[in-house]
Write an enzyme that holds these catalytic residues in place. Sequence first.
Site, PDB file in Angstrom:
ATOM      1  N   THR A 278       0.824  -1.211   0.000  1.00 20.88           N
ATOM      2  CA  THR A 278       0.000   0.000   0.000  1.00 20.88           C
ATOM      3  C   THR A 278       0.861   1.265   0.000  1.00 20.88           C
ATOM      4  OG1 THR A 278      -1.675  -1.197   1.263  1.00 20.88           O
ATOM      5  CG2 THR A 278      -1.841   1.204   1.263  1.00 20.88           C
TER       6      THR A 278
ATOM      7  N   LYS B  19       6.344   1.717  12.820  1.00 19.82           N
ATOM      8  CA  LYS B  19       6.294   2.049  14.258  1.00 19.82           C
ATOM      9  C   LYS B  19       6.577   0.837  15.137  1.00 19.82           C
ATOM     10  CE  LYS B  19       2.275   1.370  12.230  1.00 19.82           C
ATOM     11  NZ  LYS B  19       1.479   1.887  11.165  1.00 19.82           N
TER      12      LYS B  19
ATOM     13  N   GLU C 272       8.706   9.993   9.955  1.00 18.44           N
ATOM     14  CA  GLU C 272       7.471  10.793  10.030  1.00 18.44           C
ATOM     15  C   GLU C 272       6.222   9.949   9.770  1.00 18.44           C
ATOM     16  OE1 GLU C 272       7.149  14.487  10.654  1.00 18.44           O
ATOM     17  OE2 GLU C 272       5.384  13.327  11.175  1.00 18.44           O
TER      18      GLU C 272
ATOM     19  N   VAL D 269       3.875   7.622  12.539  1.00 14.89           N
ATOM     20  CA  VAL D 269       2.840   8.065  13.488  1.00 14.89           C
ATOM     21  C   VAL D 269       1.856   8.991  12.784  1.00 14.89           C
ATOM     22  CG1 VAL D 269       2.377   9.180  15.696  1.00 14.89           C
ATOM     23  CG2 VAL D 269       4.521   7.944  15.376  1.00 14.89           C
TER      24      VAL D 269
ATOM     25  N   ILE E 191      -0.026  13.326   9.006  1.00 10.70           N
ATOM     26  CA  ILE E 191       0.129  14.494   9.899  1.00 10.70           C
ATOM     27  C   ILE E 191       1.615  14.655  10.247  1.00 10.70           C
ATOM     28  CG2 ILE E 191      -0.466  15.499  12.135  1.00 10.70           C
ATOM     29  CD1 ILE E 191      -2.976  13.807  12.200  1.00 10.70           C
TER      30      ILE E 191
ATOM     31  N   GLU F  55      -3.184  -2.834   9.468  1.00 10.31           N
ATOM     32  CA  GLU F  55      -1.885  -3.499   9.430  1.00 10.31           C
ATOM     33  C   GLU F  55      -2.043  -4.874   8.773  1.00 10.31           C
ATOM     34  OE1 GLU F  55       1.098  -2.009  10.608  1.00 10.31           O
ATOM     35  OE2 GLU F  55      -0.372  -0.426  10.409  1.00 10.31           O
TER      36      GLU F  55
ATOM     37  N   LYS G  60       2.794   3.870  18.475  1.00 15.07           N
ATOM     38  CA  LYS G  60       2.888   5.283  18.072  1.00 15.07           C
ATOM     39  C   LYS G  60       2.997   6.179  19.306  1.00 15.07           C
ATOM     40  CE  LYS G  60       0.193   4.431  13.890  1.00 15.07           C
ATOM     41  NZ  LYS G  60      -1.175   4.270  13.362  1.00 15.07           N
TER      42      LYS G  60
ATOM     43  N   GLY H  91      -3.562   4.980   5.072  1.00 13.76           N
ATOM     44  CA  GLY H  91      -3.818   4.985   3.624  1.00 13.76           C
ATOM     45  C   GLY H  91      -2.530   5.306   2.884  1.00 13.76           C
TER      46      GLY H  91
HETATM   47  P1  NAP Z   1       1.686  -3.985   2.887  1.00  7.96           P
HETATM   48  O1  NAP Z   1       0.676  -3.454   1.952  1.00  7.96           O
HETATM   49  O2  NAP Z   1       1.436  -5.276   3.581  1.00  7.96           O
HETATM   50  O3  NAP Z   1       3.068  -4.079   2.073  1.00  7.96           O
HETATM   51  C1  NAP Z   1       4.207  -4.688   2.599  1.00  7.96           C
HETATM   52  C2  NAP Z   1       5.222  -4.853   1.469  1.00  7.96           C
HETATM   53  O4  NAP Z   1       6.416  -5.398   2.017  1.00  7.96           O
HETATM   54  C3  NAP Z   1       4.759  -5.809   0.368  1.00  7.96           C
HETATM   55  O5  NAP Z   1       5.122  -5.307  -0.871  1.00  7.96           O
HETATM   56  C4  NAP Z   1       5.545  -7.106   0.667  1.00  7.96           C
HETATM   57  O6  NAP Z   1       5.853  -7.841  -0.507  1.00  7.96           O
HETATM   58  C5  NAP Z   1       6.818  -6.518   1.245  1.00  7.96           C
HETATM   59  N1  NAP Z   1       7.468  -7.458   2.155  1.00  7.96           N
HETATM   60  C6  NAP Z   1       7.010  -7.930   3.324  1.00  7.96           C
HETATM   61  N2  NAP Z   1       7.911  -8.770   3.871  1.00  7.96           N
HETATM   62  C7  NAP Z   1       8.949  -8.814   3.024  1.00  7.96           C
HETATM   63  C8  NAP Z   1      10.188  -9.521   3.009  1.00  7.96           C
HETATM   64  N3  NAP Z   1      10.530 -10.359   4.007  1.00  7.96           N
HETATM   65  N4  NAP Z   1      11.014  -9.334   1.974  1.00  7.96           N
HETATM   66  C9  NAP Z   1      10.690  -8.501   0.974  1.00  7.96           C
HETATM   67  N5  NAP Z   1       9.527  -7.802   0.907  1.00  7.96           N
HETATM   68  C10 NAP Z   1       8.680  -7.966   1.941  1.00  7.96           C
HETATM   69  O7  NAP Z   1       2.023  -2.945   4.052  1.00  7.96           O
HETATM   70  P2  NAP Z   1       1.790  -1.363   4.042  1.00  7.96           P
HETATM   71  O8  NAP Z   1       0.394  -1.084   4.457  1.00  7.96           O
HETATM   72  O9  NAP Z   1       2.312  -0.789   2.789  1.00  7.96           O
HETATM   73  O10 NAP Z   1       2.683  -0.945   5.298  1.00  7.96           O
HETATM   74  C11 NAP Z   1       4.089  -0.877   5.194  1.00  7.96           C
HETATM   75  C12 NAP Z   1       4.641  -0.224   6.450  1.00  7.96           C
HETATM   76  O11 NAP Z   1       4.084   1.074   6.588  1.00  7.96           O
HETATM   77  C13 NAP Z   1       4.297  -0.942   7.763  1.00  7.96           C
HETATM   78  O12 NAP Z   1       5.361  -0.747   8.673  1.00  7.96           O
HETATM   79  C14 NAP Z   1       3.089  -0.201   8.261  1.00  7.96           C
HETATM   80  O13 NAP Z   1       2.921  -0.278   9.661  1.00  7.96           O
HETATM   81  C15 NAP Z   1       3.426   1.194   7.849  1.00  7.96           C
HETATM   82  N6  NAP Z   1       2.305   2.109   7.668  1.00  7.96           N
HETATM   83  C16 NAP Z   1       1.241   1.750   6.925  1.00  7.96           C
HETATM   84  C17 NAP Z   1       0.214   2.645   6.728  1.00  7.96           C
HETATM   85  C18 NAP Z   1      -1.014   2.293   5.940  1.00  7.96           C
HETATM   86  O14 NAP Z   1      -1.966   3.081   5.960  1.00  7.96           O
HETATM   87  N7  NAP Z   1      -1.045   1.187   5.225  1.00  7.96           N
HETATM   88  C19 NAP Z   1       0.289   3.920   7.299  1.00  7.96           C
HETATM   89  C20 NAP Z   1       1.417   4.270   8.039  1.00  7.96           C
HETATM   90  C21 NAP Z   1       2.418   3.349   8.225  1.00  7.96           C
HETATM   91  P3  NAP Z   1       4.697  -8.519  -1.423  1.00  7.96           P
HETATM   92  O15 NAP Z   1       3.877  -7.372  -1.948  1.00  7.96           O
HETATM   93  O16 NAP Z   1       5.438  -9.228  -2.499  1.00  7.96           O
HETATM   94  O17 NAP Z   1       3.919  -9.405  -0.494  1.00  7.96           O
HETATM   95  N1  HSE Z   2      -2.929   0.555  10.535  1.00 11.74           N
HETATM   96  C1  HSE Z   2      -2.559   1.879  10.823  1.00 11.74           C
HETATM   97  C2  HSE Z   2      -3.806   2.688  11.129  1.00 11.74           C
HETATM   98  C3  HSE Z   2      -1.838   2.470   9.652  1.00 11.74           C
HETATM   99  O1  HSE Z   2      -4.915   2.227  10.845  1.00 11.74           O
HETATM  100  O2  HSE Z   2      -3.692   3.783  11.676  1.00 11.74           O
HETATM  101  C4  HSE Z   2      -1.276   3.838   9.922  1.00 11.74           C
HETATM  102  O3  HSE Z   2      -0.230   3.783  10.828  1.00 11.74           O
END
Ligand code: NAP
Ligand code: HSE
Length: 442
Positions: free
Chosen positions: A14, A107, A131, A134, A138, A192, A207, A306
Amino acid sequence: MQANLRLGLAGLGTVGVSVMRLLAKHGDELAERCGRRVQVRSVCARDRSRDRGVDLAGVNWFQDPVKLAQDPNIDVFVELMGGAGGAAEASVRAALNAGKHVVTANKALLAAHGVELARLAEERGVSLNFEAAVAGGIPIIKTLREALAGNQVSRVAGILNGTCNYMLTRMEKEGLSFDACLAEAQRLGYAEADPSFDIDGHDTAHKLALLASLAFGTEINAAPDALRVEGITRITSADIQAADELGYRIKLLGIAEKTAAGVEQRVHPTMVPKSSAIARIDGVINAVAIDADFVNKLLLVGPGAGGDATASSVVGDIADIARGTWLTTMGRPATKMKPSVPPNAASVAAGFFVRLAVFDRPGAFAAIATRMAERAISLESIVQRARAPRADAPTAHDKIAPQPVILITYETTEAELKGALDQILADGHVAEMPRYIRIETF
Ligand code: NAP
Ligand code: HSE
C-alpha cells in the site's frame, strides 16, 4: 544541480506503491525544491511476478532486503515492509551499518528497537527518519522534534489509529457490525498486515511510545509495565448508544502525560464530550493534541492511514535527506535520552462511564452507592433502562433480567474505581464485572 539521491525501496505494498506514484507525479517539483532529483534505483518485495501498477522499468530488483540495504548504488534505504523484527529489523540495521540514511514508516520496529537504532544512526552520522510511522500524513514528528523544541510538553494525546477511528465512526453512524467495518478498513489499505495490532490497541501503543519519547526526552518504552493497552474489541453498540445519549462519543485514544510519579502512557477507548474537537474527528482521520507551556494547546488533524497520506510523510523525510538536513532521530542525542520510569499505578484522575448489569433486588442501588461513597467516588448521573422480563427465569426476582444501569462518576482514579467495582461484584448485586470507560476532556 547535485547528483541524484538514489533510493532503495523495500516493500511495494500500500505505502510503497504510493511512494512510487508520488515520486513519478511530483518528481520535477521535488527536484526543484531539494536542488537534486530523487531516483528510485532499486526495489524489493516478496513476489516479483505481481503487477503493482507502477513502472519498474530500469529499476533493479532485489529479492533480499538486506542485500538491497547494502547496495553500494543507493544513498537511502526506505523500509516499507513492516514488522518489529525479521526482514525489517535486519535490513534497517544493515543499511545503517553500511552508512546509508534510512526512512521508515514502521512504528512496530521503532517501538521495539528505536533507541538502539537511533544510537546506531547517530554513530554513523546518518538520518533515521520516521514521520510516516505516526499518524500517517500528519507532520507530528517534525512538530514535536523540531517546531516545539523550545517547549516543555505536559501531555500528548490523540486518535492515532485510522482503522479504529474509521470502524468506530461507521459502527456509530451506520450501525454496521464490527467485522464488516474491519473488512472495509482492510480493503481500503488502512489496517496493518495483522489487523489485531489495530483493534487490540498495539499499533496505537507503538505510536504513543514514540510520541512520548519525543515529547518528554525519555527512552522509547512500549513494555507492558510502562504502557497500558486496551483496544476496541469489547466496545458494543450498547456502549456507543449509551455514550451518545449521555452526550459523549467513544474514541480509541493514546494518552501520554507527565505526572509527579513519572510518564503515564495508556491506550484505551475513551468517552469524549460531543462538544470537544476530538469527538468530531471521523473516519480514517487522526488527531493529536499537545499541551505545552509556551504554545499552550495544539491540535493537529489529518489522514492517519492509507497509501497516499503515508507516502506524503515518507517523501517529506526523503526531501530532508536530499536537502542535507540531518537531525538526531528523537530530537536529542540518543545517549542523552532519560530512562522511561512508569508510575506504579494509574494516577491521573478522571470521570468514568460505568455500565453495570444490576439484579433487580431491594437495596441493590443503595449498596452500590455505598461502595462508591466508601472510596469517595461521587456520582454525576445514574441512568437506568428497563428490560423485558425473562419468561424462562426460575424465580420471581430472576424473571427480570439484570437491569442495565449507567453511572457517570466525578473525578476519581482508576485504582479507586476498580476497588469499588470489585467490591460491588463481590456483594452479588451485579451479574458480571462492570465495564468502565474513562472520560477525557480536551
Ligand atoms: P503492505 O501493503 O502489507 O506491504 C508490505 C510490502 O512489504 C509488500 O510489498 C511485501 O511484498 C513486502 N514485504 C514484506 N515482507 C517482506 C520480506 N521479508 N522481503 C521482501 N519484501 C517484503 O504494508 P503497508 O500497508 O504498505 O505498510 C508498510 C509499512 O508502513 C508498515 O510498517 C506499516 O505499519 C506502515 N504504515 C502503513 C500505513 C497504511 O496506511 N497502510 C500507514 C502508516 C504506516 P509482497 O507485496 O510481495 O507481499
Ligand atoms: N494501521 C494503521 C492505522 C496504519 O490504521 O492507523 C497507519 O499507521
